[in-house]
Design an enzyme around this catalytic site. Structure first.
Site, PDB file in Angstrom:
ATOM      1  N   GLU A  58      25.795  48.046  39.429  1.00 13.93           N
ATOM      2  CA  GLU A  58      24.811  47.436  38.524  1.00 13.93           C
ATOM      3  C   GLU A  58      24.034  48.505  37.775  1.00 13.93           C
ATOM      4  O   GLU A  58      24.095  49.689  38.098  1.00 13.93           O
ATOM      5  CB  GLU A  58      23.829  46.588  39.354  1.00 13.93           C
ATOM      6  CG  GLU A  58      23.027  47.446  40.338  1.00 13.93           C
ATOM      7  CD  GLU A  58      22.046  46.657  41.200  1.00 13.93           C
ATOM      8  OE1 GLU A  58      22.341  45.514  41.580  1.00 13.93           O
ATOM      9  OE2 GLU A  58      20.968  47.230  41.489  1.00 13.93           O
ATOM     10  N   HIS A  60      20.016  48.623  35.372  1.00 12.56           N
ATOM     11  CA  HIS A  60      18.816  47.879  34.963  1.00 12.56           C
ATOM     12  C   HIS A  60      17.796  48.848  34.407  1.00 12.56           C
ATOM     13  O   HIS A  60      17.954  50.063  34.529  1.00 12.56           O
ATOM     14  CB  HIS A  60      18.220  47.095  36.153  1.00 12.56           C
ATOM     15  CG  HIS A  60      18.365  47.799  37.470  1.00 12.56           C
ATOM     16  ND1 HIS A  60      17.693  48.946  37.749  1.00 12.56           N
ATOM     17  CD2 HIS A  60      19.143  47.546  38.551  1.00 12.56           C
ATOM     18  CE1 HIS A  60      18.028  49.356  38.968  1.00 12.56           C
ATOM     19  NE2 HIS A  60      18.928  48.545  39.479  1.00 12.56           N
ATOM     20  N   HIS A  64      14.883  53.322  40.684  1.00 11.82           N
ATOM     21  CA  HIS A  64      14.837  53.298  42.145  1.00 11.82           C
ATOM     22  C   HIS A  64      14.638  54.718  42.658  1.00 11.82           C
ATOM     23  O   HIS A  64      15.158  55.654  42.061  1.00 11.82           O
ATOM     24  CB  HIS A  64      16.190  52.902  42.776  1.00 11.82           C
ATOM     25  CG  HIS A  64      16.704  51.550  42.532  1.00 11.82           C
ATOM     26  ND1 HIS A  64      16.015  50.411  42.795  1.00 11.82           N
ATOM     27  CD2 HIS A  64      17.935  51.147  42.125  1.00 11.82           C
ATOM     28  CE1 HIS A  64      16.799  49.363  42.528  1.00 11.82           C
ATOM     29  NE2 HIS A  64      17.964  49.791  42.107  1.00 11.82           N
ATOM     30  N   HIS A  98      25.003  52.305  39.111  1.00 15.50           N
ATOM     31  CA  HIS A  98      24.919  52.836  40.480  1.00 15.50           C
ATOM     32  C   HIS A  98      25.569  51.883  41.464  1.00 15.50           C
ATOM     33  O   HIS A  98      25.590  50.653  41.251  1.00 15.50           O
ATOM     34  CB  HIS A  98      23.475  53.153  40.881  1.00 15.50           C
ATOM     35  CG  HIS A  98      22.500  52.021  40.703  1.00 15.50           C
ATOM     36  ND1 HIS A  98      22.006  51.661  39.466  1.00 15.50           N
ATOM     37  CD2 HIS A  98      21.923  51.173  41.588  1.00 15.50           C
ATOM     38  CE1 HIS A  98      21.165  50.647  39.611  1.00 15.50           C
ATOM     39  NE2 HIS A  98      21.106  50.310  40.895  1.00 15.50           N
ATOM     40  N   CYS A 112      14.821  51.873  49.826  1.00 14.91           N
ATOM     41  CA  CYS A 112      14.858  51.816  48.359  1.00 14.91           C
ATOM     42  C   CYS A 112      13.516  51.291  47.864  1.00 14.91           C
ATOM     43  O   CYS A 112      13.085  50.207  48.248  1.00 14.91           O
ATOM     44  CB  CYS A 112      15.991  50.900  47.899  1.00 14.91           C
ATOM     45  SG  CYS A 112      16.086  50.735  46.105  1.00 14.91           S
TER      46      CYS A 112
HETATM   47 MN    MN Z   1      19.792  48.706  41.551  1.00 14.41          MN
END
Ligand code: MN
Length: 148
Positions: A58, A60, A64, A98, A112
């Site tokens: 994914e 975004h 993170h 990632h 995370c």
């Molecule tokens: Mn992610």
């Protein structure tokens, strides 16, 4: 407050499904250690990928920070494939593809940290996958079963 730890479980924390968005992943659990606590508008999660499993591929807008605290594995980050293991701290920048795989014979567990308010994830289209696979190392990573 202290959440006592025993074998990658924390007191008062449920084990949740990793995702409920229909994305593709295998053998991943999620525990939320805290979210949006007082002056920390963040969510701190522990994810565990079982041997042979993998998280969603994914990207975004939100970033993170990840810290591996169990086992070892491999991650795809942007245009790189990197081996990761205990103690490694990984920054996943905005809009970078990632994925984490527990493909080195051990479970892979990581903390995370994310912002509490964040955008939804973007999943790869077929053309994104084709683009990623132009890199032979990424092609191998995406096509392996992950049980090694
Ligand atoms: Mn992610």
């Amino acid at each position: 407050m202290i959440r006592k730890h025993t074998n990658y479980r924390w007191e008062g924390v449920d084990i949740l499904q990793y995702k409920e968005d229909g994305s593709i992943f295998r053998d991943v659990t999620r525990q939320v250690l805290f979210e949006n606590d007082w002056d920390l508008p963040c969510q701190w999660r522990y994810f565990e990928v079982g041997v042979g499993g993998y998280s969603t591929l994914e990207k975004h807008e939100h970033t993170h920070w990840v810290m591996i605290i169990r086992g070892k594995g491999t991650c795809l980050l942007g245009n790189d494939i990197r081996e990761v293991g205990f103690g490694d701290a990984i920054r996943i920048p905005s809009w970078q593809w990632h994925q984490f795989k527990a493909n080195r014979g051990e479970s892979l567990g990581f903390l995370c940290l994310v912002s509490y308010e964040r955008d939804k994830v973007t999943l790869p289209t077929e053309s994104d996958i084709a683009q990623l696979k132009k890199n032979p190392e990424i092609k191998r990573f995406l096509e392996e079963c992950g049980d090694g």
